[in-house]
Design a protein around this motif. Structure first.
Motif, PDB file in Angstrom:
ATOM      1  N   GLY A 130      -4.556  -5.097  -4.782  1.00  0.00           N
ATOM      2  CA  GLY A 130      -5.724  -5.832  -4.480  1.00  0.00           C
ATOM      3  C   GLY A 130      -5.573  -7.004  -4.364  1.00  0.00           C
ATOM      4  N   LYS A 182       0.949  -1.341  -0.014  1.00  0.00           N
ATOM      5  CA  LYS A 182      -0.077  -0.022  -0.007  1.00  0.00           C
ATOM      6  C   LYS A 182       0.867   1.229   0.051  1.00  0.00           C
ATOM      7  CE  LYS A 182      -3.964   2.089   2.300  1.00  0.00           C
ATOM      8  NZ  LYS A 182      -3.299   3.548   2.171  1.00  0.00           N
ATOM      9  N   ARG A 209     -13.484  -5.736   0.737  1.00  0.00           N
ATOM     10  CA  ARG A 209     -13.641  -4.287   0.248  1.00  0.00           C
ATOM     11  C   ARG A 209     -12.471  -3.730  -0.025  1.00  0.00           C
ATOM     12  NH1 ARG A 209     -18.682  -3.300   1.765  1.00  0.00           N
ATOM     13  NH2 ARG A 209     -19.759  -4.408   3.294  1.00  0.00           N
ATOM     14  N   GLN A 210     -11.403  -4.036   0.459  1.00  0.00           N
ATOM     15  CA  GLN A 210     -10.145  -3.110   0.042  1.00  0.00           C
ATOM     16  C   GLN A 210      -9.674  -3.759  -1.070  1.00  0.00           C
ATOM     17  OE1 GLN A 210     -11.133  -4.583   2.888  1.00  0.00           O
ATOM     18  NE2 GLN A 210      -9.825  -3.330   4.829  1.00  0.00           N
ATOM     19  N   MET A 269     -10.621  -1.257  -8.453  1.00  0.00           N
ATOM     20  CA  MET A 269     -11.425  -0.273  -9.247  1.00  0.00           C
ATOM     21  C   MET A 269     -10.472   1.036  -9.493  1.00  0.00           C
ATOM     22  SD  MET A 269     -14.413  -1.350  -9.686  1.00  0.00           S
ATOM     23  CE  MET A 269     -15.231   0.293  -9.987  1.00  0.00           C
ATOM     24  N   ALA A 270      -9.483   1.027  -8.726  1.00  0.00           N
ATOM     25  CA  ALA A 270      -8.543   2.098  -8.678  1.00  0.00           C
ATOM     26  C   ALA A 270      -7.582   1.671 -10.146  1.00  0.00           C
ATOM     27  CB  ALA A 270      -7.702   2.406  -7.949  1.00  0.00           C
ATOM     28  N   ARG A 314     -11.597  -4.772  -3.765  1.00  0.00           N
ATOM     29  CA  ARG A 314     -12.600  -4.286  -4.601  1.00  0.00           C
ATOM     30  C   ARG A 314     -11.907  -2.857  -4.914  1.00  0.00           C
ATOM     31  NH1 ARG A 314     -17.876  -2.633  -2.180  1.00  0.00           N
ATOM     32  NH2 ARG A 314     -16.078  -1.149  -1.037  1.00  0.00           N
ATOM     33  N   ASP A 315     -11.768  -2.167  -4.087  1.00  0.00           N
ATOM     34  CA  ASP A 315     -11.270  -0.658  -4.266  1.00  0.00           C
ATOM     35  C   ASP A 315     -10.065  -0.611  -4.811  1.00  0.00           C
ATOM     36  OD1 ASP A 315     -13.635  -0.068  -2.859  1.00  0.00           O
ATOM     37  OD2 ASP A 315     -12.765   0.387  -0.993  1.00  0.00           O
ATOM     38  N   ALA A 316      -8.919  -1.295  -4.648  1.00  0.00           N
ATOM     39  CA  ALA A 316      -7.783  -1.397  -5.239  1.00  0.00           C
ATOM     40  C   ALA A 316      -7.962  -1.683  -6.700  1.00  0.00           C
ATOM     41  CB  ALA A 316      -6.813  -2.292  -4.473  1.00  0.00           C
TER      42      ALA A 316
END
Length: 205
Positions: free
Chosen positions: A19, A2, A29-30, A36-37, A32-34
């Motif tokens: 991710g 990270k 959740r983390q 998506m980024a 998914r967000d990574a």
């Protein structure tokens, strides 16, 4: 990882790898967000869509999960993991069974020694109401993955549907000893008390 991604916020590859790290630790959740980024930064690989689809499915975001898994297969039609994941998911829920079996057959053709993929193929035949065809695949899957409780439990279900009740009970007891998941253990304990309920038998839907 990270910290590395934070130092290079325009690097789509690093967010993809971040991710993966989150996903391997069940931090969906983390992950998914990574992912998506990474997508937002222009990365568009089959592996990214597959991993994002898995994370979304685990979070209950099923429509988006299917979209990304299908995109992974569109990019790489030979992605055995995406084919098996989506095919098994559909089969387990009794949905899109013809498509599910075609996907899983393709996955097995790419990785015939994967007990998990062979299990999926047997399970979809069972869900289609053909336990006689399913049993050979499930027996092979348990040979390939003898310590997996879900695969062992699946074989128990198929044996029960075929009237092989003692063998079913043996497999369910074995699966119970292998499992460390409370929900799975409760299901197996119910199986051992009452067998398969009529509505759980293949072809009952």
């Amino acid at each position: 990882m990270k910290a590395v991604a934070d130092r290079d916020p325009g690097n789509a590859y690093l967010f993809h790898r971040l991710g993966d790290t989150y996903r391997r630790n069940s931090m969906f959740r983390q992950s998914r967000d990574a992912y998506m980024a990474s997508l937002a930064l222009g990365r568009d690989t089959g592996g990214l869509h597959r991993s994002l689809g898995v994370s979304l499915e685990r979070l209950g975001e099923t429509q988006a999960a299917e979209t990304h898994l299908l995109r992974a297969i569109e990019i790489d039609p030979g992605d055995a993991y995406a084919l098996n994941y989506l095919g098994y998911w559909w089969a387990d829920e009794g949905r899109n069974l013809d498509q599910a079996i075609a996907m899983i057959e393709r996955a097995v053709s790419h990785r015939p020694s994967s007990g998990f993929f062979v299990d999926s193929l047997g399970w979809v035949h069972y869900k289609l109401g053909d336990p006689a065809r399913a049993v050979g695949y499930l027996e092979r899957a348990t040979e390939l993955e003898p310590s997996d409780p879900e695969i062992t439990g699946h074989l128990g279900d198929v044996y029960w549907a075929l009237g092989r009740r003692e063998e079913a009970m043996f497999k369910w007891r074995l699966a119970l000893t292998l499992s460390d998941d409370a929900e799975e253990q409760a299901l197996l304990e119910r199986r051992l008390r009452t067998g398969l309920a009529p509505e759980e038998m293949p072809g009952s839907n």
